[in-house]
Design a protein around this motif. Structure first.
Motif, PDB file in Angstrom:
ATOM      1  N   SER B  56     -45.235  27.692  15.826  1.00 43.78           N
ATOM      2  CA  SER B  56     -45.590  29.252  15.700  1.00 43.78           C
ATOM      3  C   SER B  56     -46.411  29.292  14.519  1.00 43.78           C
ATOM      4  O   SER B  56     -47.307  30.099  14.345  1.00 43.78           O
ATOM      5  CB  SER B  56     -44.345  30.141  15.479  1.00 43.78           C
ATOM      6  OG  SER B  56     -43.517  29.923  16.766  1.00 43.78           O
ATOM      7  N   GLN B  92     -43.495  35.524  21.687  1.00 43.81           N
ATOM      8  CA  GLN B  92     -42.376  35.028  22.475  1.00 43.81           C
ATOM      9  C   GLN B  92     -41.535  36.449  22.713  1.00 43.81           C
ATOM     10  O   GLN B  92     -41.044  36.681  23.854  1.00 43.81           O
ATOM     11  CB  GLN B  92     -41.361  34.305  21.536  1.00 43.81           C
ATOM     12  CG  GLN B  92     -40.322  33.610  22.179  1.00 43.81           C
ATOM     13  CD  GLN B  92     -39.777  32.605  21.191  1.00 43.81           C
ATOM     14  OE1 GLN B  92     -40.162  32.322  20.040  1.00 43.81           O
ATOM     15  NE2 GLN B  92     -38.649  31.824  21.833  1.00 43.81           N
ATOM     16  N   ASP B 168     -47.278  32.084  22.549  1.00 43.78           N
ATOM     17  CA  ASP B 168     -46.105  31.570  21.768  1.00 43.78           C
ATOM     18  C   ASP B 168     -44.690  31.497  22.543  1.00 43.78           C
ATOM     19  O   ASP B 168     -44.058  32.479  22.568  1.00 43.78           O
ATOM     20  CB  ASP B 168     -45.962  32.057  20.119  1.00 43.78           C
ATOM     21  CG  ASP B 168     -44.810  31.359  19.569  1.00 43.78           C
ATOM     22  OD1 ASP B 168     -44.507  30.265  19.956  1.00 43.78           O
ATOM     23  OD2 ASP B 168     -44.714  32.157  18.253  1.00 43.78           O
ATOM     24  N   GLU B 169     -44.417  30.643  23.198  1.00 45.05           N
ATOM     25  CA  GLU B 169     -43.339  30.422  24.286  1.00 45.05           C
ATOM     26  C   GLU B 169     -43.366  31.734  24.878  1.00 45.05           C
ATOM     27  O   GLU B 169     -42.232  32.545  25.050  1.00 45.05           O
ATOM     28  CB  GLU B 169     -42.104  30.188  23.250  1.00 45.05           C
ATOM     29  CG  GLU B 169     -41.988  28.874  22.543  1.00 45.05           C
ATOM     30  CD  GLU B 169     -40.739  28.387  22.178  1.00 45.05           C
ATOM     31  OE1 GLU B 169     -39.926  28.543  22.699  1.00 45.05           O
ATOM     32  OE2 GLU B 169     -40.852  27.915  21.082  1.00 45.05           O
TER      33      GLU B 169
HETATM   34 MG   LIG Z   1     -41.744  29.219  17.402  1.00 44.49          MG
END
Ligand SMILES: [Mg+2]
Ligand SMILES: Nc1ncnc2c1ncn2[C@@H]1O[C@H](COP(=O)(O)OP(=O)(O)O)[C@@H](O)[C@H]1O
Lengths: 286, 275
Positions: B56, B92, B168-169
């Motif tokens: 991240s 995320q 990010d994910e």
């Molecule tokens: Mg992360």
């Protein structure tokens, strides 16, 4: 008293069928008990105090309060028509409330967003908040006279801090990702404040408005009490000066009605502004 | 020097990047060190690595939300200073505005940039349709499923036609079926505007299925690039089916060997700290 008011959860629950019937019955029961409590308290008061004419003068009595209200409505009060007194007080309260709220929001967001400002002004605000501000009423009456201005000033001072602390807290609690996302999508710092921080802090700000309007009424009435020519505060002071307990109570009943009406308006505003929120199941509503 | 396309600067270039964080106690924590990473124009790069290795952080450096302590971060040849323009970022967790409906959320980017409301809205409608949300323009985020909110976020970013898209994910909160579906649609949408993508994930299958290149990072503190694996699988790909291809399985085994060592290290470090 660094009081922040925690945002309330709006409780709207969809009901259906048997559940609905159950809810109706429950509501009837609640209202029934409420009425019974009211009748019991007023009845006791009427019977206990009403039997003794000396006590009536000291404490007032429900029937006397009703009679006084009737007299004020039909004949008028010692300082003019009742409508005028209510109007004067509401005017002071609303004017001060609006100005105090706007100032509270602007300063709260500015200090919540700009660290430098928070570092510079934080201590001042803490000191100002810690003094009993109601005393400023005397200062304002001396400085601005017996008219509207001194009351509005006192209301502003009382309203400002509650709104300020909530706006400040709200601005700091904004989800960092919301801000980062807006910045990456192209928002300027000002656009972030206007379109992300302000709406996000609104949950906090609106929660403070309930308490703030209560303070606005208190400010207006205390201001009139300290030094005024017209208004509900003057009415109370006059009643007190003539040993008219019924008059004091009657003025309080009117204030209560005004406060309830304001509360209703603020709740409507809250519902409108926070329309986007998911309906939440909440605990007992007070 | 001629400026042929071959010599055009890469979309993203990190050179010798270190990133230190100062903890509230005052100690310095090195999240990243010696990171070298290049993402070509239009390349789809997936990044995998154990939790806390700095994935991240790497994205926030590229987006311009943080500055490197040392080294250089360049986007399209320009040193990053301030928020990177021409970048999109998918978080995320949800980052769409809960008080705006789908239409206004998707139109937000153009509106921030001063595009007229009508133009922004008609453009937004088009992107809402492309991500498969036609008919949901008036809904608020809380009235949508998790997958639909991801679609809103995707449309919100793609409407700006970013040159680089940082993710990010993004799908980690979704259930397995929805995730595969979203991955597939992401590839379809990526094909339309072809931004360079950095896609962080903890799911190696997802990484291989989507990317042109999978980057494995070492366990933190001081995470760095351990290895890069080019993924030569032909496109267009069908995410749900590609994992059965022998070439995919082979890649998976090779990359997993590299990744597993780091996951083990991260795990034992966490245990040591917990003990
Ligand atoms: Mg992360
Ligand atoms: N703003 C920050 N302040 C202090 N430490 C941070 C900050 N951001 C990240 N870290 C630390 O840096 C390390 C890497 O974090 P991160 O990039 O989020 O890892 P990953 O995304 O790979 O799980 C973690 O140990 C995290 O605690």
């Amino acid at each position: 008293m660094t009081s922040t008011t925690v945002p309330a959860t709006s409780g709207e629950v969809r009901r259906s069928g048997a559940f609905h019937l159950h809810a109706v019955r429950r509501r009837l029961l609640v209202h029934g008990v409420q009425a019974a409590v009211l009748v019991a308290v007023l009845g006791f008061w009427q019977l206990y105090v009403g039997a003794d004419s000396r006590k009536i003068i000291l404490y007032g009595v429900p029937s006397g309060i009703v009679a006084r209200l009737k007299e004020w409505v039909t004949v008028g009060t010692a300082v003019g028509s009742l409508g005028d007194q209510i109007k004067v007080t509401i005017e002071e309260a609303i004017l001060g409330f609006l100005i105090g709220t706007v100032l509270g929001i602007v300063f709260g967001l500015a200090l919540g967003r700009v660290r430098f400002l928070a570092d510079v002004f934080g201590p001042f605000i803490k000191v100002l908040n810690s003094i009993p501000r109601i005393v400023l009423g005397s200062v304002f009456v001396l400085a601005f006279g017996l008219g509207l201005e001194s009351k509005v000033m006192l209301v502003i001072v009382l309203v400002f801090f509650g709104v300020f602390f909530n706006a400040f807290q709200g601005a700091r609690e904004v989800d960092r990702n919301l801000i980062a996302n807006a910045r990456i999508l192209g928002a300027s710092r000002w656009q972030v404040t206007r379109q992300v921080v302000l709406p996000s802090a609104f949950t906090w700000i609106v929660a403070s408005l309930h308490v703030a309007f209560g303070f606005a009424l208190i400010g207006a009435i205390v201001g009139e009490f300290i030094g005024g020519l017209q208004g509900l505060g003057v009415l109370i002071k006059t009643a007190q000066g003539t040993f008219d307990a019924n008059g004091v109570w009657a003025a309080m009943v009117i204030m209560g009605a005004v406060a309830l009406a304001a509360e209703w308006l603020i709740t409507r505003l809250e519902k409108r502004l926070l329309r986007w929120r998911p309906p939440q199941l909440s605990g007992p509503d007070l | 020097m001629t400026t042929q396309p071959a010599q055009a600067p890469p979309a993203i270039e990190l050179r010798g990047v270190r990133k230190d964080f100062r903890s509230p106690g005052g100690e310095i924590y090195t999240a990243l060190r010696d990171v070298d990473l290049t993402v070509r124009v239009g390349e789809f790069c997936a990044v995998v690595g154990p939790t806390g290795c700095g994935k991240s952080t790497t994205l926030t450096l590229v987006a311009g939300m943080e500055r490197p302590t040392e080294g250089s971060v360049r986007v399209a040849g320009q040193e990053v200073s301030g928020i990177t323009s021409g970048a999109g970022f998918m978080f995320q967790t949800d980052a769409i505005l809960p008080w705006k409906n789908v239409l206004d959320n998707v139109a937000a980017g153009p509106r921030y940039r001063g595009v007229a409301k009508r133009t922004a809205h008609s453009n937004a409608r088009d992107w809402i349709r492309r991500v498969g949300l036609a008919g949901f323009e008036d809904r608020y985020p809380h009235q949508l499923s998790g997958g639909m909110r991801k679609r809103v976020a995707l449309a919100q970013n793609l409407i700006n036609e970013p040159r680089i898209l940082l993710m990010d994910e993004p799908f980690s909160a979704l259930d397995v079926q929805t995730r595969a579906l979203m991955s597939n649609e992401l590839l379809g949408l990526w094909d339309q505007t072809h931004p360079a993508v950095v896609f962080v994930t903890h799911d190696l299958e997802e990484a291989i299925a989507l990317a042109d290149k999978v980057v494995v990072m070492t366990a933190g503190p001081g995470g760095t690039v351990k290895a890069e694996f080019p993924i030569g699988l032909p496109r267009p790909r069908v995410v749900q089916e590609i994992r059965f291809e022998p070439e995919f399985v082979d890649l998976y085994h090779r990359i997993w060997e590299t990744l597993r060592a780091e996951v083990d290290i991260a795990y034992s470090r966490t245990r040591a700290r917990a003990a």
